[in-house]
Design an enzyme around this catalytic site. Structure first.
Site, short mmCIF file in Angstrom:
data_model
loop_
_atom_site.label_atom_id
_atom_site.label_comp_id
_atom_site.label_asym_id
_atom_site.label_seq_id
_atom_site.Cartn_x
_atom_site.Cartn_y
_atom_site.Cartn_z
N GLU A 175 0.83 -1.21 0.00
CA GLU A 175 0.00 0.00 0.00
C GLU A 175 0.86 1.26 0.00
O GLU A 175 2.00 1.25 0.43
CB GLU A 175 -0.94 0.02 1.21
N GLU A 318 4.48 -0.44 2.19
CA GLU A 318 4.66 -0.74 0.77
C GLU A 318 4.52 -2.23 0.45
O GLU A 318 4.45 -2.61 -0.71
CB GLU A 318 6.06 -0.32 0.26
#
Length: 352
Positions: A175, A318
């Site tokens: 994300e 991430e």
């Protein structure tokens, strides 16, 4: 299925016979029983998830979901919203940590743009699935409309189904979204017994005063939406983000389609917790990669009663911690599938 009818579909059952066979196989490998610790348990779990005695992890899908949050305008992050779009470009061009780690592991990599305040250029690794430039400011009303929530959940589902068509044996969601630690903190507060005081952390780098101010804003937001925070979808629509909803949809779909998912840190675990609250059996398909340094992550792991594989003090997000943990999963499967048995090696076991 159209719209959100698929949410009612039950997760696929784990193959218990394959797990039993794998457990028996572990007992005849040239090592003392249990001496490989969690690696043995992982191999047995993956045998059950893949329905075969000797599982393997060759094809990996890494999908990074990016979206901005309207709440960021309340000063809950140390970075401006423009960073989200800038990082999407960095992901696409291979400069982010998760990009480097994914390439080194031969993973199929993509970034899913669900909506950023800054422009995102087309690129072969960018999937354009824009819902809006950001969620709404949830201090004023729900973060998402009904239609936006459905689009975000379906975006996660679509990326898993696409990965399945390409033969993915493991799905990793990541994300990016300035303000998403605020959303994750509120999701954790709504779904666990922890308070925001216990959950709220520095995110992208707030100082102590910034953390206190962030907590005050989140207390205000949760009070506004108190009546809607009694169901997972109510929580997600009220205080979540497009990328968190997409991750939730992805984890649900992984479980329904029988694809193991490796869960990253704080934000991804918030999405996983939502999925598990909707269908508890989803958890059987999730492996939790690492223990984030964000304080709220521990509370969610405890609520799920899981122990992650790594504890390295990471809090980048991430999907970086999850991709890093791929090596452990591959090692577990390689050892399980390629070690000699006592009989093969001519080695006496303890019963000899």
């Amino acid at each position: 299925m159209s719209n959100l009818e698929w949410l009612t579909q039950a997760p696929k059952a784990i193959d218990q016979a394959a797990m039993s066979a794998a457990s028996e196989h572990q007992q005849i490998l040239t090592k003392p029983a249990g001496s490989l610790g969690q690696l043995e348990a992982l191999a047995i779990r993956f045998a059950g998830m893949q329905g075969q005695l000797k599982p393997q992890i060759n094809n990996i899908q890494v999908s990074i979901f990016a979206a901005d949050h309207g709440l960021a305008g309340r000063g809950v992050s140390a970075f401006p919203q423009e960073v989200t779009a800038q990082m999407v470009s960095n992901f696409a061009h291979g400069g982010a940590a998760v990009s480097v780690l994914s390439k080194a592991r031969g993973a199929d990599f993509e970034v899913v743009n669900l909506g950023t305040v800054g422009p995102v250029a087309d690129h072969p690794t960018v999937v354009q699935a824009v819902i809006a430039s950001s969620t709404a400011d949830c201090s004023q009303g729900p973060a998402m409309t009904d239609a936006q929530l459905a689009l975000a959940l379906n975006a996660g589902r679509e990326r898993v189904l696409s990965a399945q068509e390409k033969g993915a044996e493991l799905f990793i969601g990541g994300e990016m979204g300035i303000g998403n630690t605020s959303a994750a903190s509120m999701i954790a507060a709504a779904l666990t017994e922890s308070t925001l005081e216990e959950l709220v952390g520095p995110g992208t780098g707030l100082d102590n005063a910034g953390v206190r101010a962030k907590q005050a804003v989140l207390e205000e937001v949760m009070a506004l939406h108190a009546a809607q925070l009694n169901t997972p979808l109510g929580v997600l629509q009220s205080v979540g983000g497009f990328e968190i909803a997409a991750l939730c949809g992805a984890y649900l779909t992984c479980a329904q389609q029988g694809i193991p998912a490796l869960v990253d840190g704080f934000i991804c675990t918030a999405a996983a917790l939502l999925a598990c609250r909707m269908h508890p059996e989803v958890q059987e398909w999730l492996v939790f990669a690492h223990n984030s340094a964000e304080p709220g992550h521990r509370a969610m792991l405890q609520a799920l009663q899981v122990q992650p594989l790594l504890n390295l003090g990471m809090r980048l997000g991430e999907g970086s911690g999850a991709v890093l943990a791929v090596d452990l999963l591959r090692s577990a499967c390689l050892l399980h599938g390629n070690m000699a048995t006592f009989a093969d090696a001519g080695v006496a076991d303890k019963s000899a």
